[in-house]
Every structure is written in C-alpha cells, then in structure tokens.
Design an enzyme around this catalytic site. Sequence first.
Site, PDB file in Angstrom:
ATOM      1  N   GLN A 165       0.806  -1.235   0.000  1.00 14.19           N
ATOM      2  CA  GLN A 165       0.000   0.000   0.000  1.00 14.19           C
ATOM      3  C   GLN A 165       0.834   1.278   0.000  1.00 14.19           C
ATOM      4  OE1 GLN A 165      -3.701   0.293   2.578  1.00 14.19           O
ATOM      5  NE2 GLN A 165      -2.355   1.658   3.728  1.00 14.19           N
ATOM      6  N   GLU A 166       1.925   1.313   0.782  1.00 14.21           N
ATOM      7  CA  GLU A 166       2.648   2.585   0.951  1.00 14.21           C
ATOM      8  C   GLU A 166       4.158   2.394   0.926  1.00 14.21           C
ATOM      9  OE1 GLU A 166       1.213   4.500   4.542  1.00 14.21           O
ATOM     10  OE2 GLU A 166      -0.843   3.878   4.083  1.00 14.21           O
ATOM     11  N   GLU A 207      -3.334   9.059  -1.197  1.00 15.43           N
ATOM     12  CA  GLU A 207      -2.520   9.840  -0.264  1.00 15.43           C
ATOM     13  C   GLU A 207      -1.505  10.719  -0.984  1.00 15.43           C
ATOM     14  OE1 GLU A 207      -1.103   7.179   2.813  1.00 15.43           O
ATOM     15  OE2 GLU A 207      -3.128   6.898   3.566  1.00 15.43           O
ATOM     16  N   GLU A 286       5.481  -1.344   8.454  1.00 14.13           N
ATOM     17  CA  GLU A 286       4.188  -1.319   9.160  1.00 14.13           C
ATOM     18  C   GLU A 286       3.283  -2.406   8.574  1.00 14.13           C
ATOM     19  OE1 GLU A 286       2.375   2.554   8.862  1.00 14.13           O
ATOM     20  OE2 GLU A 286       0.366   1.695   8.926  1.00 14.13           O
ATOM     21  N   ASP A 313      -0.475  -1.475  12.888  1.00 11.13           N
ATOM     22  CA  ASP A 313      -1.591  -0.553  12.615  1.00 11.13           C
ATOM     23  C   ASP A 313      -2.908  -1.325  12.768  1.00 11.13           C
ATOM     24  OD1 ASP A 313      -3.475   1.168  11.550  1.00 11.13           O
ATOM     25  OD2 ASP A 313      -2.656   1.182   9.527  1.00 11.13           O
ATOM     26  N   HIS A 366      -2.114  10.063   9.701  1.00  8.36           N
ATOM     27  CA  HIS A 366      -3.334  10.530   9.032  1.00  8.36           C
ATOM     28  C   HIS A 366      -4.157   9.323   8.579  1.00  8.36           C
ATOM     29  CE1 HIS A 366      -1.612   9.961   4.709  1.00  8.36           C
ATOM     30  NE2 HIS A 366      -1.158   9.059   5.527  1.00  8.36           N
ATOM     31  N   ARG A 367      -5.245   9.550   7.839  1.00  3.03           N
ATOM     32  CA  ARG A 367      -5.999   8.481   7.166  1.00  3.03           C
ATOM     33  C   ARG A 367      -5.999   8.756   5.667  1.00  3.03           C
ATOM     34  NH1 ARG A 367      -8.351   4.792  10.890  1.00  3.03           N
ATOM     35  NH2 ARG A 367      -8.115   3.532   9.004  1.00  3.03           N
ATOM     36  N   SER A 368      -6.401   7.754   4.887  1.00  2.00           N
ATOM     37  CA  SER A 368      -6.425   7.980   3.434  1.00  2.00           C
ATOM     38  C   SER A 368      -7.476   9.028   3.062  1.00  2.00           C
ATOM     39  CB  SER A 368      -6.644   6.672   2.689  1.00  2.00           C
ATOM     40  OG  SER A 368      -7.755   5.981   3.198  1.00  2.00           O
TER      41      SER A 368
END
Length: 420
Positions: A165-166, A207, A286, A313, A366-368
């Site tokens: 995801q990131e 994001e 994460e 998370d 933060h959140r998406s």
Amino acid sequence: MGITIESVHAVEILDSRGRPTLSVVLRTADGTEARAGVPSGASTGSGEAVELRDGGTARYGGKGTRSAVGNVNSAIADALQGQSFRDLAELDGRLIELDGTPNKGVLCANAIVGVSTVAGRAFAAAHREPLWEYLTPAGVSPTLPVPHFNVVNGGAHAPNTLDFQEFMLAPLGAPDYPEAVRAGAEVYAALKARLSADGYATGLGDEGGFAPDIALPEDVLATLVAAINDAGYTPGRDGVAIALDPAASEFYRDGSYHVAGRPLNTAEMVDYYAGLVDRFPIWSIEDGLAEDDWEGWIALTSRLGDSVQLVGDDIFVTNPAIIRDAIDQKVGNSALIKVNQIGTVTETLEALAVCREAGYAAMISHRSGETEDSFIADLAVGSGCGELKSGAPARGERVAKYNRILEIADASPHLRMQKF
Ligand code: PGA
Ligand code: ZN
C-alpha cells in the site's frame, strides 16, 4: 483552565476522496470558536472504533454521514451544552460514558472524534497555549517528528497492480525539520521525473503518492533508491531511508499472502521481508503481516525486530489494551497511532503513554480520507513520539500537517527534530 460549552455543531462536508465526513464547530461561553475535520480510512483494522455511515443507496452510495452529524447535533450537543469541563480527559470521559460501548458503537467514532478533537482546540485556546503544548503530557519533551512521505501508493489506495500500500521516504539524516521537508519534496519531484522517463503514468493515489503500474515491490524500491540519488541525497539512515506499509491484511487470503501473484505462507513472507531489508535501505515496516496472524508477528519480530522498526496498525488499532498485550508478547516494536481508530484524544494519549513507558516506538498517522485539519501535526509534536506520516509532500490535505509543523518549528526554535 476549564471551558464551558455554549454550543457544539456538526456539518456534513467532503473529505479528500470526495466522500462525506464531518466538520465540527464548538463555541465556548467566553466566545472562543474552534473547528475540526474528521478523517476516514480505507484499509481499516477490524478492531477499529465504529465509523457510522448512513447506508442505503440514495445518497453518496450509502456513505453519507447525516446520522453521525445527527448524533453530534442531538445526543452529544444535548449532553454537553451549558456544561463545564476541567480538562479534555473529563470531557472525553463524558463522551465515552454517553456512548457506553467498548468500540464506540452507539454514537460512533466519526461523531465522537470530531467533538474530542475540537474540544482539544478549545482547551488549548482557554490555556492560551498552542495546541501541541496543551497536548504535551507532564514529564514529556515535545519534539518535531521525522516526516514520513508516502510517495508510491498501491493496495486499497490506488487502482494499480501493486499489492503493497505505501512506500514512504523518511529523511532520518536531515539536520532539521525544514530540511527533512525539503528532502521529501525534492525526492518526490525526482521520482516523478524518473517514472515519466521510464514510461510510467504519474497519476496519484489517495494519499498523493504516485500510482505507477509496477507489480513487484522490489522494482518500486529500486526506483525509489535511484530517485533519492537523483535528488542528491544518500539512501539510508544518514540521509533518506525508506519505510513501508504493505497493509498486509488486504492481501492475506486463505492463509496466504498474495504478492505480485505469488502466494506466500507466513514463513516465506518473513523471508521475503528479510531479503528486502538486506537489499534496500528500509528502516521501518508497518503491517508487514495480517492483523489476525499474531503468531506470524511474533516470528517476524524475533527475526527482524532488532534491525527494523515493526509498526502495528490494523493489528493494534490504537487500542491501549492490545498494545499492552503486544508489548508483553513481543509482537512488533512500534505502534501506529490514529485518533479515529480509538475515538477520543484521551484514549490516544493513553496508547502513546503505554508505548512510551515500555520503550516501544510510536508513529502518528493521518488516514487515506483527510480534511485540511492539522490536529495530528500538533499531536505528533506534543506527544514527543518523533514520527509522523501524512502522505505525500503534495496535495492540500497532506501538506496541511507538514506545513503546520514548519510553522511550529519557526515559532518555537527550541524544538528539535527527533534523532533515530
Ligand atoms: P487507511 O490507511 O487510512 O486507508 O486505513 C492508512 C494506513 O493503513 O496506514
Ligand atoms: Zn497502515
């Protein structure tokens, strides 16, 4: 210094993904007006506090927030208006009691978090302190966090073939916070140029990171290292390191992790991470494994926990009780902290205290789905946890947080960026 609440009122607004969320305004008897915006996730942990959506199909495909707005404007407003509170802990306690469930299942987290954060701002104003200072617990030294810039998006945040995801840039070696921001923005620009030159689309994910159609995480990592070099920085902890959030719960199905079309069992997945950590300057991972693979997390932590930050998370959902169990059982060595996962600022500060007291790291997030609200920037500074992730160094709702800390750094030159 307490506050007396004259009114609290929510409105349905849009978040950065074009979905409804809440804006909350609180007025105190002495004329202070404070405002907060509520974030919302996409790859949510199953143990998160409940986010209330209207359902049905008539409005916003069922994602409307009129019922959550109604909870603020009726039940919560009725309970708080005209009441005085000593501090945020007392007010949050009232919200928790009013809801009456362990997971905020009645009034719901999107209503409660808006009221808790807006109240935090009102208390800070009553104390005539910047928000970060009001949020600093006794005995804690506030610091400027190392920003973690999410520059490549995949998974639930982008419509590409990338399962992780990131991919974040962590300028750990920057001499100060403004230089860390500069490094993030310069590498982001270099990455865009390199992706274009290699023939990839440079459209953005939720994001603000690029969402190229690259299936293999190692190919993204090689491109990131090249972009760090292109921008004139050193890849690694002395310069710009890399942090990952694979968000593995999203690609864990039938007991296997599915990465670029290959099914891997837990042991193979741990080996895969060990190989990535050997080849690339990764300092933090994460949600490397799924939220229900607790045994796998123990194995991952014993294998990589001494050399890499392992952040939970979806598996911890900012829940102090779960984080305590994780610490006892050596599951990970760090917690991601999201206010709306647990619902109130006070419980978030408790989760941070549990981490601090155990020598466990913590990263504010933060959140998406975001608004321009920068509450988490102040929380990251005041808690002294040293790490913040708020997406790319681009797009208003992401840079609002990074920019807020630039202003704090300028106004309070005694604050230093955390060293790792
Ligand atoms: P979310 O993702 O806000 O979509 O849940 C962020 C994360 O997984 O850290
Ligand atoms: Zn995550």
